[in-house]
Design a protein around this motif. Sequence first.
Motif, PDB file in Angstrom:
ATOM      1  N   ARG A  77       0.498  -1.173   0.183  1.00  0.00           N
ATOM      2  CA  ARG A  77       0.172  -0.006   0.045  1.00  0.00           C
ATOM      3  C   ARG A  77       0.580   1.619   0.147  1.00  0.00           C
ATOM      4  N   HIS A  78       2.212   1.241   1.029  1.00  0.00           N
ATOM      5  CA  HIS A  78       3.159   2.524   0.733  1.00  0.00           C
ATOM      6  C   HIS A  78       3.806   2.617  -0.813  1.00  0.00           C
ATOM      7  N   LEU A  79       4.055   1.785  -1.390  1.00  0.00           N
ATOM      8  CA  LEU A  79       4.720   1.467  -2.840  1.00  0.00           C
ATOM      9  C   LEU A  79       3.514   1.858  -3.689  1.00  0.00           C
ATOM     10  N   ASP A  80       2.292   1.684  -3.006  1.00  0.00           N
ATOM     11  CA  ASP A  80       1.307   2.312  -4.561  1.00  0.00           C
ATOM     12  C   ASP A  80       1.190   3.999  -4.518  1.00  0.00           C
ATOM     13  N   ALA A  81       1.750   4.276  -2.678  1.00  0.00           N
ATOM     14  CA  ALA A  81       1.374   5.159  -2.759  1.00  0.00           C
ATOM     15  C   ALA A  81       2.392   6.211  -3.219  1.00  0.00           C
ATOM     16  N   GLY A  82       3.460   5.436  -3.582  1.00  0.00           N
ATOM     17  CA  GLY A  82       4.813   6.418  -4.216  1.00  0.00           C
ATOM     18  C   GLY A  82       5.867   6.667  -2.555  1.00  0.00           C
ATOM     19  N   ARG A  83       4.910   5.846  -1.937  1.00  0.00           N
ATOM     20  CA  ARG A  83       6.793   6.489  -0.635  1.00  0.00           C
ATOM     21  C   ARG A  83       7.951   4.835   0.293  1.00  0.00           C
ATOM     22  N   GLY A  84       7.993   3.956  -1.742  1.00  0.00           N
ATOM     23  CA  GLY A  84       8.807   2.952  -1.438  1.00  0.00           C
ATOM     24  C   GLY A  84      10.148   3.479  -1.011  1.00  0.00           C
ATOM     25  N   GLY A  85      10.447   4.825  -0.758  1.00  0.00           N
ATOM     26  CA  GLY A  85      11.612   5.146  -0.855  1.00  0.00           C
ATOM     27  C   GLY A  85      11.575   5.562   0.699  1.00  0.00           C
ATOM     28  N   LYS A  86      10.747   5.270   1.081  1.00  0.00           N
ATOM     29  CA  LYS A  86      10.723   5.755   3.276  1.00  0.00           C
ATOM     30  C   LYS A  86      11.494   4.761   3.551  1.00  0.00           C
ATOM     31  N   VAL A  87      12.160   4.967   4.901  1.00  0.00           N
ATOM     32  CA  VAL A  87      12.780   4.239   5.360  1.00  0.00           C
ATOM     33  C   VAL A  87      11.782   3.793   6.190  1.00  0.00           C
ATOM     34  N   ALA A  88      11.708   2.455   6.835  1.00  0.00           N
ATOM     35  CA  ALA A  88      10.724   1.406   7.187  1.00  0.00           C
ATOM     36  C   ALA A  88      11.398   2.032   8.960  1.00  0.00           C
ATOM     37  N   LEU A  89      12.675   1.071   8.626  1.00  0.00           N
ATOM     38  CA  LEU A  89      13.085   0.271   9.631  1.00  0.00           C
ATOM     39  C   LEU A  89      14.585   1.225   9.553  1.00  0.00           C
ATOM     40  N   HIS A  90      14.756   1.217  10.626  1.00  0.00           N
ATOM     41  CA  HIS A  90      16.309   1.953  11.689  1.00  0.00           C
ATOM     42  C   HIS A  90      17.070   0.868  12.123  1.00  0.00           C
ATOM     43  N   TRP A  91      17.671  -0.301  12.435  1.00  0.00           N
ATOM     44  CA  TRP A  91      17.873  -1.009  13.854  1.00  0.00           C
ATOM     45  C   TRP A  91      19.301  -0.939  13.473  1.00  0.00           C
ATOM     46  N   GLU A  92      19.332  -1.678  14.829  1.00  0.00           N
ATOM     47  CA  GLU A  92      20.857  -0.887  15.551  1.00  0.00           C
ATOM     48  C   GLU A  92      21.437  -2.382  16.091  1.00  0.00           C
ATOM     49  N   GLY A  93      22.058  -3.146  15.986  1.00  0.00           N
ATOM     50  CA  GLY A  93      22.448  -3.846  16.959  1.00  0.00           C
ATOM     51  C   GLY A  93      23.193  -3.530  17.988  1.00  0.00           C
ATOM     52  N   GLU A  94      23.297  -4.770  19.096  1.00  0.00           N
ATOM     53  CA  GLU A  94      23.589  -4.358  19.849  1.00  0.00           C
ATOM     54  C   GLU A  94      25.416  -4.053  19.890  1.00  0.00           C
ATOM     55  N   PRO A  95      25.783  -4.623  19.620  1.00  0.00           N
ATOM     56  CA  PRO A  95      27.590  -4.046  19.255  1.00  0.00           C
ATOM     57  C   PRO A  95      27.844  -2.829  18.424  1.00  0.00           C
ATOM     58  N   GLY A  96      26.777  -2.403  17.998  1.00  0.00           N
ATOM     59  CA  GLY A  96      26.337  -0.915  17.508  1.00  0.00           C
ATOM     60  C   GLY A  96      26.382  -0.515  16.041  1.00  0.00           C
ATOM     61  N   ASP A  97      26.687  -2.325  15.439  1.00  0.00           N
ATOM     62  CA  ASP A  97      26.576  -2.325  13.519  1.00  0.00           C
ATOM     63  C   ASP A  97      24.497  -1.922  13.729  1.00  0.00           C
ATOM     64  N   ARG A  98      24.940  -1.067  12.453  1.00  0.00           N
ATOM     65  CA  ARG A  98      23.559  -0.628  11.713  1.00  0.00           C
ATOM     66  C   ARG A  98      23.177  -0.506  10.380  1.00  0.00           C
ATOM     67  N   ARG A  99      21.424  -1.067  10.459  1.00  0.00           N
ATOM     68  CA  ARG A  99      21.430  -1.005   9.042  1.00  0.00           C
ATOM     69  C   ARG A  99      19.297  -0.090   8.651  1.00  0.00           C
ATOM     70  N   THR A 100      19.396   0.502   7.583  1.00  0.00           N
ATOM     71  CA  THR A 100      18.991   1.644   7.434  1.00  0.00           C
ATOM     72  C   THR A 100      17.808   0.841   6.388  1.00  0.00           C
ATOM     73  N   VAL A 101      16.234   0.162   5.876  1.00  0.00           N
ATOM     74  CA  VAL A 101      15.827  -0.368   5.330  1.00  0.00           C
ATOM     75  C   VAL A 101      14.463   0.327   5.145  1.00  0.00           C
ATOM     76  N   THR A 102      14.165   0.754   3.865  1.00  0.00           N
ATOM     77  CA  THR A 102      13.218   1.269   2.925  1.00  0.00           C
ATOM     78  C   THR A 102      11.681   0.304   3.215  1.00  0.00           C
ATOM     79  N   TYR A 103      10.619   1.199   2.614  1.00  0.00           N
ATOM     80  CA  TYR A 103       9.452   0.296   2.672  1.00  0.00           C
ATOM     81  C   TYR A 103       9.900  -0.557   1.199  1.00  0.00           C
ATOM     82  N   ALA A 104      10.384   0.269   0.549  1.00  0.00           N
ATOM     83  CA  ALA A 104      10.371  -0.834  -0.724  1.00  0.00           C
ATOM     84  C   ALA A 104      11.397  -1.847  -0.510  1.00  0.00           C
ATOM     85  N   GLN A 105      12.449  -2.013  -0.348  1.00  0.00           N
ATOM     86  CA  GLN A 105      13.298  -2.983   0.180  1.00  0.00           C
ATOM     87  C   GLN A 105      12.707  -3.861   1.472  1.00  0.00           C
ATOM     88  N   LEU A 106      12.167  -3.800   2.189  1.00  0.00           N
ATOM     89  CA  LEU A 106      11.712  -4.307   3.188  1.00  0.00           C
ATOM     90  C   LEU A 106      10.572  -5.314   2.215  1.00  0.00           C
TER      91      LEU A 106
END
Length: 646
Positions: A77-106
């Motif tokens: 639904r969010h991709l259909d509305a043109g929001r696929g590039g929006k960040v869905a998740l900023h993930w942070e691991g306990e050791p400090g590693d990080r990952r940012t995932v958009t709605y399209a990637q998810l």
Amino acid sequence: MPDVETYPPPPEFAARAHVGPGVREAADADPLGFWAEQAARLQWDRPWDTVHDDRDWPTARWFDGGRLNVAVNCLDRHLDAGRGGKVALHWEGEPGDRRTVTYAQLHEQVQRLANGLTELGVGPGDRVVLYLPVLVETVVATMACARIGAVVSLVFGGFSADALRFRVADTGATVVVASDGQFRRGAAVPVKAAVDEAVAGLDHVAHVLVVRRTGDDVPWTAGRDVWWDELLERQPAEHPAPSFPAEHPLFIVYTSGTTGRPKGLVHTSGGYLTQASWTHWALFDARDDDVYWCQADLAWVTAHTYVLYGPLSNGTTQVIYEGSPLTPHPGRHFEVIERYGVTTYYTAPTLVRTFMKHGPQLPAGYDLTSLRLLGSVGEAINPEAWRWLHEHVGGGRCPVVDTWWQSETGAAVVAPLPGQTPSKPGSATLALPGMAVAVVDEDGRETKPGVEGNLVITRPGPAMARTVWGDHDRFVRSYWAPYADRRWYLAGDSASRDEDGYVWIGGRIDDVLNVSGHRLSSIELESALVSHPRVAEAAVVGAPDDVTGQRIVAFVITRAGGDDDSGLAEELRAHVAARVGAVAKPREVVVVTDLPKTRSGKIMRRLVADMTAGRTGGDTTSLTDPASMGAVESAWTEHRRTSSGA
Ligand code: PRX
């Protein structure tokens, strides 16, 4: 019911809040119309025929005839509305590693896994158990299950192999998704071997899907075990999503009840998502530019509703964090808030009290000006902690939304609307629009203001659980039988209301403990203790604790009937950790020679609990041996004396 000041919603917040005046009144006048309007916020493949149908009471049917796909509502639904590039998740691991995932990637990952699970033989209605830390993959897996109509059950990573085994067996899962290992308080600990132990001999488990997290070597069963990366790599990136009936089961969440056997509460799709989505939007005043963070582990119901299904359905940008809040330093949460510019922080009273111990200089060391709303859940927040959170974390400008709900209710029931409801620290305030609660005595009469009674839900919302997996009778007996003539739901909490009708939650009315916002059953812990060869009998109670709300104290009669053995406490703590999980370890173990029992042989935990809370004068007339309490009291006094180092 403490005498506290009232905090009206901040005027500038109220001026632009999603929910304005009159919503509650309108919903009271037409609750079904209200819920139909909220369901229309979602995307349906077929409209419903009836909003609410209670012919199978106490199981309700909501939006019957309607069809939808929960994952499509949370992603496509969010991709259909043109929001696929929006960040869905900023993930942070306990050791400090990080990952940012958009709605399209998810969305792409979810489609690949939907295809992958199908390859592993998972179809609609099949159960998939997730035993994963807070990872992007955990979110992907829940959404992929929803996409193909599989019923997901998340098991907390801090639970033991035994506890996992029970849930895998009870659900009859065909696939278990786990990680190789996990990071816990700065250390990498193995997980896969425990999973192998948990599924050994359970023939219904066709596959164990393994996510690489720590990179350590793992034991491997060829044919059964599958690497996540390898499975996803070979899948097409598109998966056409079918639609499912509104009452199709979505997930099973286990919670402690009053027996040794956890209950698997079954939540369904259309009604659940309606209440999850609307309450997330309304309570957190969700906005497109928000960075929202609910700090609960994904396996708890809090995160099901207010990380997975609610916020994703609203296209929210979220932070998810894998680890302990105190690793590697007690300011970790504040560091994360500052790093991502978190606007909305949904936390737990026990954590607030932990921060309080470090003093206001802890949050003061970080820039928290991005915050605009704070939330609390899991137990009653004491007024001191409420004020501390409001002032030292929220800078005095953020509404604090204290949300009362349960695994059973699926989503918030009693909570302030942040732009509407004046808050009183310590009260979850009033029932949300479309629902109603009451505080009643045993006969169903409303208690007078200030007088405790049973909290009942007189008008449940559409997210209410439909049954207990595999034990519908237990669903009826535990929650609905006590007030069956009125069709009220018994919540299991005591409460009172003040002159303004505000709800003040007291303690549990049953043998359920609440430790750091986690529900644990006295009986389940006692069964774990008496399965130890040195224990003959056990009574487990929750004693009041300044930080964790309650702490677990186990009173045990040893088989030798003998004196305290200093090694015993550690042995029993380890034993409970292995049987149930580290969260369930008794903080204190007290060896006693007797326990108070009724003539029918039932241990009167209430008397023991009163004693640990310093309450006296409990009714001892039904005891077989009134002197038994004397023995427990002297053992307790002695235990307190030695443990306080006096
Ligand atoms: O006793 C109440 C307490 O937590 C119980 C529900 O636990 P669980 O099913 O694990 O769900 C926790 C998260 C929704 C309730 O019966 N509880 C939860 N929130 C509050 C609360 N007690 C007082 N105030 C709250 N805000």
